[in-house]
Design an enzyme around this catalytic site. Structure first.
Site, mmCIF file in Angstrom:
data_model
loop_
_atom_site.group_PDB
_atom_site.id
_atom_site.type_symbol
_atom_site.label_atom_id
_atom_site.label_comp_id
_atom_site.label_asym_id
_atom_site.label_seq_id
_atom_site.Cartn_x
_atom_site.Cartn_y
_atom_site.Cartn_z
ATOM 1 N N ARG A 40 52.774 37.213 49.577
ATOM 2 C CA ARG A 40 53.383 36.260 48.642
ATOM 3 C C ARG A 40 54.638 35.613 49.216
ATOM 4 O O ARG A 40 54.921 34.459 48.915
ATOM 5 C CB ARG A 40 53.695 36.951 47.320
ATOM 6 C CG ARG A 40 52.428 37.215 46.543
ATOM 7 C CD ARG A 40 52.694 37.943 45.264
ATOM 8 N NE ARG A 40 51.440 38.012 44.501
ATOM 9 C CZ ARG A 40 51.299 38.677 43.368
ATOM 10 N NH1 ARG A 40 52.319 39.333 42.853
ATOM 11 N NH2 ARG A 40 50.153 38.680 42.738
ATOM 12 N N LYS A 206 40.921 45.339 35.202
ATOM 13 C CA LYS A 206 41.314 44.701 33.942
ATOM 14 C C LYS A 206 40.088 44.080 33.272
ATOM 15 O O LYS A 206 39.909 42.869 33.263
ATOM 16 C CB LYS A 206 42.366 43.629 34.201
ATOM 17 C CG LYS A 206 43.685 44.183 34.731
ATOM 18 C CD LYS A 206 44.650 43.042 35.014
ATOM 19 C CE LYS A 206 45.335 43.212 36.340
ATOM 20 N NZ LYS A 206 45.838 41.966 36.886
ATOM 21 N N GLY A 375 45.847 39.886 42.890
ATOM 22 C CA GLY A 375 46.742 40.606 43.793
ATOM 23 C C GLY A 375 46.036 41.695 44.590
ATOM 24 O O GLY A 375 46.208 41.804 45.800
ATOM 25 N N GLY A 398 47.057 37.285 37.211
ATOM 26 C CA GLY A 398 46.868 36.853 35.829
ATOM 27 C C GLY A 398 46.861 35.341 35.697
ATOM 28 O O GLY A 398 46.086 34.778 34.922
HETATM 29 P P1 ADP Z 1 42.993 41.985 41.041
HETATM 30 O O1 ADP Z 1 44.427 42.391 41.205
HETATM 31 O O2 ADP Z 1 42.354 41.592 42.329
HETATM 32 O O3 ADP Z 1 42.795 40.986 39.949
HETATM 33 P P2 ADP Z 1 42.509 44.204 39.307
HETATM 34 O O4 ADP Z 1 43.970 44.403 39.149
HETATM 35 O O5 ADP Z 1 41.741 43.727 38.136
HETATM 36 O O6 ADP Z 1 42.206 43.290 40.577
HETATM 37 O O7 ADP Z 1 41.832 45.562 39.733
HETATM 38 C C1 ADP Z 1 42.199 46.248 40.877
HETATM 39 C C2 ADP Z 1 42.097 47.710 40.636
HETATM 40 O O8 ADP Z 1 40.825 48.059 40.137
HETATM 41 C C3 ADP Z 1 42.287 48.512 41.888
HETATM 42 O O9 ADP Z 1 43.487 49.230 41.788
HETATM 43 C C4 ADP Z 1 41.094 49.433 41.934
HETATM 44 O O10 ADP Z 1 41.407 50.757 42.266
HETATM 45 C C5 ADP Z 1 40.570 49.363 40.524
HETATM 46 N N1 ADP Z 1 39.141 49.673 40.451
HETATM 47 C C6 ADP Z 1 38.130 49.036 41.051
HETATM 48 N N2 ADP Z 1 36.974 49.628 40.791
HETATM 49 C C7 ADP Z 1 37.251 50.670 39.998
HETATM 50 C C8 ADP Z 1 36.464 51.691 39.370
HETATM 51 N N3 ADP Z 1 35.143 51.731 39.545
HETATM 52 N N4 ADP Z 1 37.094 52.600 38.613
HETATM 53 C C9 ADP Z 1 38.426 52.557 38.447
HETATM 54 N N5 ADP Z 1 39.213 51.642 38.995
HETATM 55 C C10 ADP Z 1 38.640 50.705 39.765
HETATM 56 MG MG MG Z 2 45.711 43.700 40.044
#
Ligand code: ADP
Ligand code: MG
Length: 418
Positions: A40, A206, A375, A398
């Site tokens: 970033r 999320k 992120g 977000g």
């Molecule tokens: P981004 O930041 O790319 O939008 P998110 O914040 O939504 O992604 O999700 C990222 C998190 O999701 C990671 O910390 C990862 O460990 C978690 N994650 C991915 N798959 C699983 C799963 N099957 N069970 C629990 N957590 C998960």
């Molecule tokens: Mg995230």
């Protein structure tokens, strides 16, 4: 783009109050906060270099974490100042406040091309409350406002929206930074009329956030591939057992609606055909935050539609990797938000890394435009060493999602029209 950009400004000798997104992941090492991923910060360099070249007096404002109106030392932006100085090979001044006399005095001393980073704006509750008086205090060092913080543009806070309104009311200009401009181009214009096939990969944790974006993407995408914890809410909606997977049971109806919409619109909607599962075991220990430390034990591939009762899904399995990779490789536009598994644990990173390789292959071999949002997704692609080989990596988590949902972002709305 209809918004004024930093390229349109004449800034020599003027104080340019620039909102950046330095909400970088940090970790404590030997009693010091260390930046884990400086993506970033790097992403703001083009805007900063342009402002330096044009002789602006640059005042940077940002937030870090959620200090909730308190001076939380672990959420100080001081390490970001040092990192930025390293990256620019020039000094970056830092003041341990974002408003007040000390800030104004230091800003007065700036010469054209100098940079000052202010302390975390969220040390004040007024920031998130978008308090008018607080915005006016921030604006005391702002002749011009530039917003390069796409990652914070979905919140109407004092430093993202309020201060822009104050500057504009005085007749000052408010412009998008170069990063903001690129974000709007790739997440906006490019996805409005994507080259087809348009394949969307969605995962992460999320669930509730992303289920909403699926609805809009179902109107644009040719295929949607689901991974991460989100997949288990869909599996639950299909009546399968999800064991100890992370799910949002209250989102089952939304998941059902999405599945139905995919069918009507003939969008290919793929869920994992197999998973890596592991058994959560309470170690009886507590982590630094006082939460129980759960260890994921006995990782194995589950090829059944139902998950075992004692285990949760932690990554997509090999058959899913193959099917998803094939779908990705056919794409002309790929949008990826959310890792396929708990990639922070090396045992559960393979699904995410394999999909990253497929996205790169689509980009290099098929000429696809590949766009990564979120992120943790960006962190995962960087961890796989593939950051430079995709078309665009968004700095907004977000914000990307809200933008993809079709919402107007307050931080963008507050910028001047061209
Ligand atoms: P981004 O930041 O790319 O939008 P998110 O914040 O939504 O992604 O999700 C990222 C998190 O999701 C990671 O910390 C990862 O460990 C978690 N994650 C991915 N798959 C699983 C799963 N099957 N069970 C629990 N957590 C998960
Ligand atoms: Mg995230």
């Amino acid at each position: 783009m209809a918004k004024l950009t930093v390229r349109d400004l004449t800034v020599r000798g003027t104080r340019v109050f620039t909102r950046v997104d330095y909400n970088v992941p940090m970790e404590e090492k030997d009693g010091q906060m260390v930046i884990n991923d400086d993506t970033r910060i790097r992403e703001t360099l083009p805007t900063l270099e342009l402002l330096i070249e044009n002789g602006a007096k640059i005042i940077l404002a940002a937030h870090l974490g959620r200090p909730k109106g308190k001076r939380e030392p672990s959420m100080s932006l001081r390490p970001a100042a040092a990192k930025l100085a390293d990256l620019l090979c020039r000094p970056v001044a830092f003041v341990d406040d974002c408003i007040g006399e000390k800030v104004e005095k230091t800003a007065d001393l700036l010469k054209p091309g100098d940079i000052l980073l202010l302390e975390n704006v969220r040390y004040y509750n007024e920031e998130e409350a978008n308090d008018r008086a607080f915005a006016e205090k921030l604006a005391k060092v702002a002749d011009v406002y530039v917003n390069d913080a796409f990652g914070a543009a979905h919140r109407a806070h004092a430093s993202t929206e309020g201060v822009a309104r104050v500057v504009a009311a005085r007749g000052g200009q408010c412009a998008a930074g170069l990063l903001m401009e690129r974000e709007l181009k790739f997440l906006g214009d490019e996805l409005e009329n994507p080259d087809r096939p348009f394949v969307v990969i969605l995962g992460g944790a999320k669930v509730s956030d992303k289920i909403n974006v699926i609805d809009r993407l179902l109107e644009k995408a040719d295929a949607i591939l689901i991974g991460g914890a989100m997949a288990y809410t869909f599996k639950l909606a299909q009546g399968f057992k999800v064991g100890k997977s992370l799910v949002e049971a209250d989102k089952v109806e939304v998941a059902k609606a999405a599945l139905a919409k995919a069918k009507t619109r003939e969008v290919e909607f793929l869920l994992p055909a197999d998973d890596v599962v592991a058994t959560p075991v309470d170690t009886g220990k507590l982590n630094k935050k006082g939460k129980p430390v759960i260890e994921m034990q006995n990782p194995r591939v589950n090829r059944e539609a139902n998950l075992p009762d004692d285990a949760g899904g932690v990554d997509i399995g090999p058959a899913t990797v193959k099917a998803y990779s094939e779908a990705v490789c056919r794409a002309k536009t790929v949008l990826w938000n959310g890792p396929m598994g708990i990639f922070e644990d090396a045992r559960f990173a393979e699904g995410t890394f394999a999909i990253a390789r497929a996205v790169v292959d689509a980009t290099q071999q098929n000429g696809a435009k590949s766009i990564i949002g979120g992120g943790d997704s960006v962190k995962a692609v960087n961890q796989a060493g593939l950051g430079r080989q995709v078309t665009f990596m968004s700095t907004g988590g977000g914000a990307s999602l809200e933008f993809l949902e079709g919402k107007e972002l307050p931080g963008v709305a507050a910028l001047s029209e061209k």
